[in-house]
Design a protein around this motif. Structure first.
Motif, PDB file in Angstrom:
ATOM      1  N   SER A 183       0.842  -1.193   0.000  1.00  0.00           N
ATOM      2  CA  SER A 183       0.000   0.000   0.000  1.00  0.00           C
ATOM      3  C   SER A 183       0.876   1.241   0.000  1.00  0.00           C
ATOM      4  O   SER A 183       1.887   1.312   0.697  1.00  0.00           O
ATOM      5  CB  SER A 183      -0.901  -0.002   1.243  1.00  0.00           C
ATOM      6  N   GLY A 184       0.474   2.235  -0.815  1.00  0.00           N
ATOM      7  CA  GLY A 184       1.287   3.442  -0.936  1.00  0.00           C
ATOM      8  C   GLY A 184       2.590   3.190  -1.643  1.00  0.00           C
ATOM      9  O   GLY A 184       3.537   3.985  -1.526  1.00  0.00           O
ATOM     10  N   ASN A 185       2.686   2.077  -2.396  1.00  0.00           N
ATOM     11  CA  ASN A 185       3.898   1.697  -3.134  1.00  0.00           C
ATOM     12  C   ASN A 185       5.118   1.552  -2.233  1.00  0.00           C
ATOM     13  O   ASN A 185       6.260   1.704  -2.665  1.00  0.00           O
ATOM     14  CB  ASN A 185       4.204   2.712  -4.246  1.00  0.00           C
ATOM     15  N   LYS A 186       4.890   1.260  -0.947  1.00  0.00           N
ATOM     16  CA  LYS A 186       6.018   0.989  -0.054  1.00  0.00           C
ATOM     17  C   LYS A 186       6.587  -0.389  -0.378  1.00  0.00           C
ATOM     18  O   LYS A 186       5.844  -1.358  -0.503  1.00  0.00           O
ATOM     19  CB  LYS A 186       5.564   1.031   1.402  1.00  0.00           C
ATOM     20  N   PRO A 187       7.917  -0.472  -0.526  1.00  0.00           N
ATOM     21  CA  PRO A 187       8.509  -1.779  -0.828  1.00  0.00           C
ATOM     22  C   PRO A 187       8.326  -2.750   0.340  1.00  0.00           C
ATOM     23  O   PRO A 187       8.626  -2.423   1.486  1.00  0.00           O
ATOM     24  CB  PRO A 187       9.996  -1.457  -1.049  1.00  0.00           C
ATOM     25  N   LEU A 188       7.816  -3.916   0.040  1.00  0.00           N
ATOM     26  CA  LEU A 188       7.638  -4.977   1.028  1.00  0.00           C
ATOM     27  C   LEU A 188       8.516  -6.153   0.653  1.00  0.00           C
ATOM     28  O   LEU A 188       8.791  -6.391  -0.523  1.00  0.00           O
ATOM     29  CB  LEU A 188       6.177  -5.408   1.098  1.00  0.00           C
ATOM     30  N   VAL A 189       8.949  -6.901   1.654  1.00  0.00           N
ATOM     31  CA  VAL A 189       9.838  -8.028   1.435  1.00  0.00           C
ATOM     32  C   VAL A 189       9.248  -9.262   2.105  1.00  0.00           C
ATOM     33  O   VAL A 189       8.877  -9.223   3.278  1.00  0.00           O
ATOM     34  CB  VAL A 189      11.249  -7.766   2.000  1.00  0.00           C
ATOM     35  N   GLU A 190       9.135 -10.327   1.339  1.00  0.00           N
ATOM     36  CA  GLU A 190       8.779 -11.635   1.885  1.00  0.00           C
ATOM     37  C   GLU A 190      10.019 -12.516   1.778  1.00  0.00           C
ATOM     38  O   GLU A 190      10.524 -12.751   0.686  1.00  0.00           O
ATOM     39  CB  GLU A 190       7.620 -12.266   1.105  1.00  0.00           C
ATOM     40  N   ARG A 191      10.511 -12.991   2.913  1.00  0.00           N
ATOM     41  CA  ARG A 191      11.738 -13.785   2.913  1.00  0.00           C
ATOM     42  C   ARG A 191      11.446 -15.183   3.446  1.00  0.00           C
ATOM     43  O   ARG A 191      10.937 -15.356   4.546  1.00  0.00           O
ATOM     44  CB  ARG A 191      12.803 -13.124   3.781  1.00  0.00           C
ATOM     45  N   ILE A 192      11.782 -16.189   2.642  1.00  0.00           N
ATOM     46  CA  ILE A 192      11.579 -17.590   3.003  1.00  0.00           C
ATOM     47  C   ILE A 192      12.941 -18.242   3.195  1.00  0.00           C
ATOM     48  O   ILE A 192      13.803 -18.164   2.318  1.00  0.00           O
ATOM     49  CB  ILE A 192      10.785 -18.354   1.926  1.00  0.00           C
ATOM     50  N   GLN A 193      13.118 -18.889   4.347  1.00  0.00           N
ATOM     51  CA  GLN A 193      14.337 -19.641   4.623  1.00  0.00           C
ATOM     52  C   GLN A 193      13.951 -21.069   5.006  1.00  0.00           C
ATOM     53  O   GLN A 193      13.077 -21.273   5.856  1.00  0.00           O
ATOM     54  CB  GLN A 193      15.133 -18.981   5.761  1.00  0.00           C
ATOM     55  N   ILE A 194      14.621 -22.032   4.376  1.00  0.00           N
ATOM     56  CA  ILE A 194      14.353 -23.446   4.649  1.00  0.00           C
ATOM     57  C   ILE A 194      15.685 -24.151   4.863  1.00  0.00           C
ATOM     58  O   ILE A 194      16.585 -24.060   4.021  1.00  0.00           O
ATOM     59  CB  ILE A 194      13.579 -24.120   3.497  1.00  0.00           C
ATOM     60  N   ALA A 195      15.812 -24.857   5.977  1.00  0.00           N
ATOM     61  CA  ALA A 195      17.032 -25.623   6.237  1.00  0.00           C
ATOM     62  C   ALA A 195      17.083 -26.866   5.358  1.00  0.00           C
ATOM     63  O   ALA A 195      18.100 -27.140   4.711  1.00  0.00           O
ATOM     64  CB  ALA A 195      17.126 -25.995   7.711  1.00  0.00           C
ATOM     65  N   SER A 196      16.004 -27.636   5.307  1.00  0.00           N
ATOM     66  CA  SER A 196      15.980 -28.830   4.454  1.00  0.00           C
ATOM     67  C   SER A 196      14.546 -29.214   4.138  1.00  0.00           C
ATOM     68  O   SER A 196      13.634 -28.982   4.940  1.00  0.00           O
ATOM     69  CB  SER A 196      16.696 -30.007   5.127  1.00  0.00           C
ATOM     70  N   LEU A 197      14.375 -29.802   2.946  1.00  0.00           N
ATOM     71  CA  LEU A 197      13.069 -30.272   2.486  1.00  0.00           C
ATOM     72  C   LEU A 197      13.286 -31.548   1.689  1.00  0.00           C
ATOM     73  O   LEU A 197      14.186 -31.610   0.852  1.00  0.00           O
ATOM     74  CB  LEU A 197      12.385 -29.208   1.640  1.00  0.00           C
ATOM     75  N   ALA A 198      12.473 -32.555   1.958  1.00  0.00           N
ATOM     76  CA  ALA A 198      12.557 -33.824   1.227  1.00  0.00           C
ATOM     77  C   ALA A 198      11.153 -34.266   0.846  1.00  0.00           C
ATOM     78  O   ALA A 198      10.266 -34.342   1.697  1.00  0.00           O
ATOM     79  CB  ALA A 198      13.241 -34.899   2.072  1.00  0.00           C
TER      80      ALA A 198
END
Length: 796
Positions: free
Chosen positions: A295-310
């Motif tokens: 909203s209001g063109n404010k930069p937003l950040v979505e950060r995903i961190q994964i140690a391991s996935l099987a």
């Protein structure tokens, strides 16, 4: 020993052949250099190679130090070494088999001019036009099969000279790729995609694929497993739903005619083989950030961190460890919105709907924020992301599809260590900071069992040392199939050691309910006309037994400013049997509650009720007993209204009656046990001020029975929605009968009787005002507590 002549001749021939091949190789190298120089000059290019190694007997061809530039000195290609090992016997079958291809130290410079044209495509177009003009018809050539490929230190440097481009430069670097195609294995190391803009970035430490990669007639490439490690990335999502790099690549492809505007080809018909999703996928060390405008063109950040996935599709197993999802503004990253220690899921992953055989979740925490009258931030941001991606038009279906549940559960689901933080704030002021913590939970629908242990709900400041609610354990047994059946049948619910701490304000609002209202409240929706409202399906429930043991209850009631009364009960026991919702059963629901008061003084509470299932919440009979050893802690309720000061005395309240069609008829007995009173200087009831000095204590004594108790008998009437606690008729009868019975205790009989007549006949309003404060406080508290219960709410 003599060497036979034929062996000697044969040896000499091999020696001569070796000399001829060596000389031919040297000659070929000189000839090749001249040919390459001549060919490049004809295409207005410059370059050459340093070494050429042709092993005719070995089937080896290697070129070293290859360099390619334009005439004005701009570099196009630098190559340290390229080598191909060809199986000579395959040439006899018109099927060239390259056993090995090695490319080392290659740097390709790609330049996009101001019109968006790629330099390499311009060169290829010129070469193809010359070839088309000079080529002659030829017979069909044989196929080429490559068995092994090795790429080392490969770099593509792309420069975009367009003035309005979003990416001025992009570099694609590959450290090593080792493709053992004959063995069905491809390994990649150190892949990086970087640009001058700090947003688009992608890097992978290693990728390994297993499957079938030798393409034969009628057989497609198949990938069985993929293992990826060390993924780092950051990209920006545009408002049109495309990533910056994706949009840039599509623009370049469109300008150079590389992107077809033809519709996508239909899927292969049955019988034809196509690429399938790998059945095994492993991922380790993922860190990816997505940037987009909020909203209001404010930069937003979505950060995903994964140690391991099987993921093992055929085995139906999914394992995840170390998941962190963070949200923040611009470049910084805040606390994780979602943290997951581990998730282990067993399910039929290839079938729809999804059938869960079992799940184990450990160390789960959620941290959600919202503004007043607004959804939680995670919901808003997911909605924003969903709106940015273009929606595909849905195909119209002739017949309405049969609704199916998205998943079902057959095995056990276990949760261990769950923490939920809910924060609501207005500008910078935090209104609610609620934490819900769960030790463990087990859900096994096949066995009809649900249980949880260690549930704690904090106060509004997030303090876990003074929780609003604490439950030691809960067990539920019954029909708990997922999806839920049309009628939920619960055989037994056991709740052990629940403890709740509530506060009620002077206007009758309970803090925990108010916090829940703030956390669930969103912007008001437009009212739907009555004709357009849909009928809501009520809960269809049969509960055989609910048993609550060791109940602790605390309520701090704010009577007025700086005055509070605390009710605290422990050792409570609650039993509920044969509950049927909605109403319509033929039996009777029974409810009982027993407990001991420790505040405002020692005492007890005992409630029992019988409710016909056919008219649930409309009809019932009930018995209620409550006692306190000392009533003086309740002074804030009555001290301003009483014409005297109550210095000591116990309190007992009991009623037994019925409710018919929501109309109340409950006779009540209110007792002041061993009451000790003292006169006040002034009275809120003017007529009482007319009593002679010393008459008030005498009048109070006249109201006591032979045991020294004051007992008032009245009625609770009205309806469940608007109960009436006070009846002037019963109050008058009580005063009159007490004075008649105890007339001998009155020394100034005539003066007291005259005053009592004026009290009973002409001052009804004064008495009503005197009792109004107490009744209002009792009514507000009772209304708030009844609001917690589903059958205590008003009908719409």
């Amino acid at each position: 020993m003599k060497i036979k002549r034929r062996y000697l001749v044969l040896g000499v021939l091999f020696l001569l052949l070796a000399v001829i091949i060596t000389a031919a190789t040297l000659s070929v190298e000189r000839i090749a250099k001249k040919a390459v120089s001549s060919a490049l000059a004809s295409k207005n290019l410059d370059g050459g190679f340093e070494t050429l190694d042709i092993g005719l007997l070995r089937g080896v061809c290697a070129v070293g130090g290859l360099d390619l530039n334009t005439k004005d000195g701009q570099p196009l290609l630098e190559l340290k070494r390229v080598q191909a090992n060809v199986n000579l016997f395959s040439l006899l079958r018109k099927k060239i088999s390259v056993d090995g291809l090695v490319v080392e130290g290659m740097k390709v410079n790609v330049q996009i001019d101001q019109q968006g044209k790629i330099n390499w495509l311009n060169l290829l177009e010129k070469a193809e036009s010359v070839e088309e003009a000079t080529k002659e018809p030829s017979s069909a050539s044989g196929s080429v099969a490559v068995r092994n490929v090795t790429l080392q230190d490969i770099v593509f440097e792309i420069e975009d000279l367009r003035p309005d481009t979003k990416l001025k430069s992009v570099a694609v670097a590959l450290g090593n790729l080792d493709a053992r195609l004959s063995r069905g294995k491809i390994s990649l190391r150190n892949l990086k995609i970087e640009s001058s803009d700090p947003q688009p970035y992608f890097g992978v430490d290693s990728i390994e694929m297993m499957g079938k990669f030798l393409v034969d007639s009628g057989v497609s490439i198949r990938v069985d497993s993929v293992t990826v490690a060390g993924v780092k990335g950051r990209n920006r999502l545009q408002d049109n739903g495309k990533f910056v790099v994706q949009q840039w690549a599509e623009d370049i492809a469109s300008l150079n005619g590389l992107m077809s505007d033809k519709p996508v080809q239909p899927k292969p018909a049955s019988g034809e083989k196509s690429a399938e999703m790998p059945t095994r996928i492993q991922l380790a060390d993922l860190d990816y950030a997505l940037v987009y405008a909020g909203s209001g063109n404010k930069p937003l950040v979505e950060r995903i961190q994964i140690a391991s996935l099987a993921l093992a599709l055929k085995d139906g197993k999914f394992d995840l460890e170390g998941l962190d999802w963070s949200q923040s503004l611009d470049k910084g990253v805040g606390d994780p919105v979602v943290h997951l220690g581990s998730l282990s899921l067993t399910a039929e992953l290839l079938k729809s709907p999804l059938t869960v055989e079992g799940a184990q979740i450990k160390d789960l925490s959620l941290s959600l924020r919202k503004g007043v009258d607004a959804p939680f931030d995670i919901q808003q941001r997911l909605t924003t992301l969903q709106q940015k991606f273009p929606q595909k038009p849905q195909e119209k279906k002739e017949t309405a599809p049969t609704e199916k549940a998205p998943f079902s559960v057959r095995g056990s689901i276990n949760l261990d260590s769950v923490r939920l933080r809910l924060v609501a704030q207005e500008t910078e002021k935090i209104l609610v900071n609620q934490i819900v913590q769960l030790g463990s939970m087990t859900f096994d629908p096949a066995k009809g069992f649900f249980g949880l242990n260690g549930l704690v709900v904090s106060d509004d400041k997030g303090n876990m040392e003074t929780p609003s609610l604490r439950i030691s354990s809960v067990e539920v047994k019954g029909n708990l199939d997922v999806p839920l059946p049309e009628k939920l049948q619960i055989n037994q619910v056991s709740v052990n050691a629940p403890s709740t701490s509530l506060a009620c304000s002077s206007d009758g609002k309970i803090d925990l309910l108010e916090r829940m209202d703030v956390l669930t409240r969103t912007a008001p929706k437009p009212k739907t006309p009555p004709a357009a409202k849909k009928s809501e399906s009520s809960l269809n429930l049969e509960l055989k037994q609910l048993a609550v043991s060791d109940l602790s209850f605390s309520l701090v009631h704010e009577v007025k400013s700086e005055q509070q009364v605390t009710f605290r009960m422990h050792q409570g026991v609650v039993n509920l049997t044969d509950l049927v919702l909605p109403k319509g059963g033929s039996g009777t629901t029974r409810l009982s509650l027993k407990g001991a008061f420790v505040q405002p003084s020692a005492g007890s509470v005992d409630l029992s009720s019988e409710i016909p299932q056919q008219s649930f919440a409309d009809d019932f009979v009930a018995k209620f007993l409550m006692s306190l050893s000392d009533i003086t802690p309740l002074k804030p309720y009555y001290e301003e209204s009483m014409p005297f000061e109550l210095q000591a005395g116990g309190f007992a309240f009991q009623t037994e009656g019925q409710c018919k069609a929501r109309n109340l008829e409950f006779p009540i007995d209110v007792s002041l046990v061993g009451a000790q009173v003292a006169p006040k200087q002034t009275s809120n009831i003017p007529v009482l001020g007319q009593l002679k000095a010393g008459s008030m204590p005498v009048l109070i004594e006249a109201l006591k029975d032979k045991d020294g108790n004051i007992v008032y008998q009245g009625h609770i009437k009205g309806t469940l929605d608007k109960p009436e606690f006070f009846s002037w008729k019963s109050m008058g009868a009580f005063l009159a009968s007490s004075l008649v019975k105890n007339a001998q205790k009155l020394p100034d009989v005539q003066g007291v009787v005259d005053t009592s007549k004026r009290l009973l006949e002409g001052s009804r309003t004064d008495v009503e005002k005197a009792t109004q404060g107490v009744l209002e406080q009792a009514g507000k508290t009772g209304e708030s507590i009844r609001g917690i219960l589903p059958f205590g709410k008003k009908k719409d």
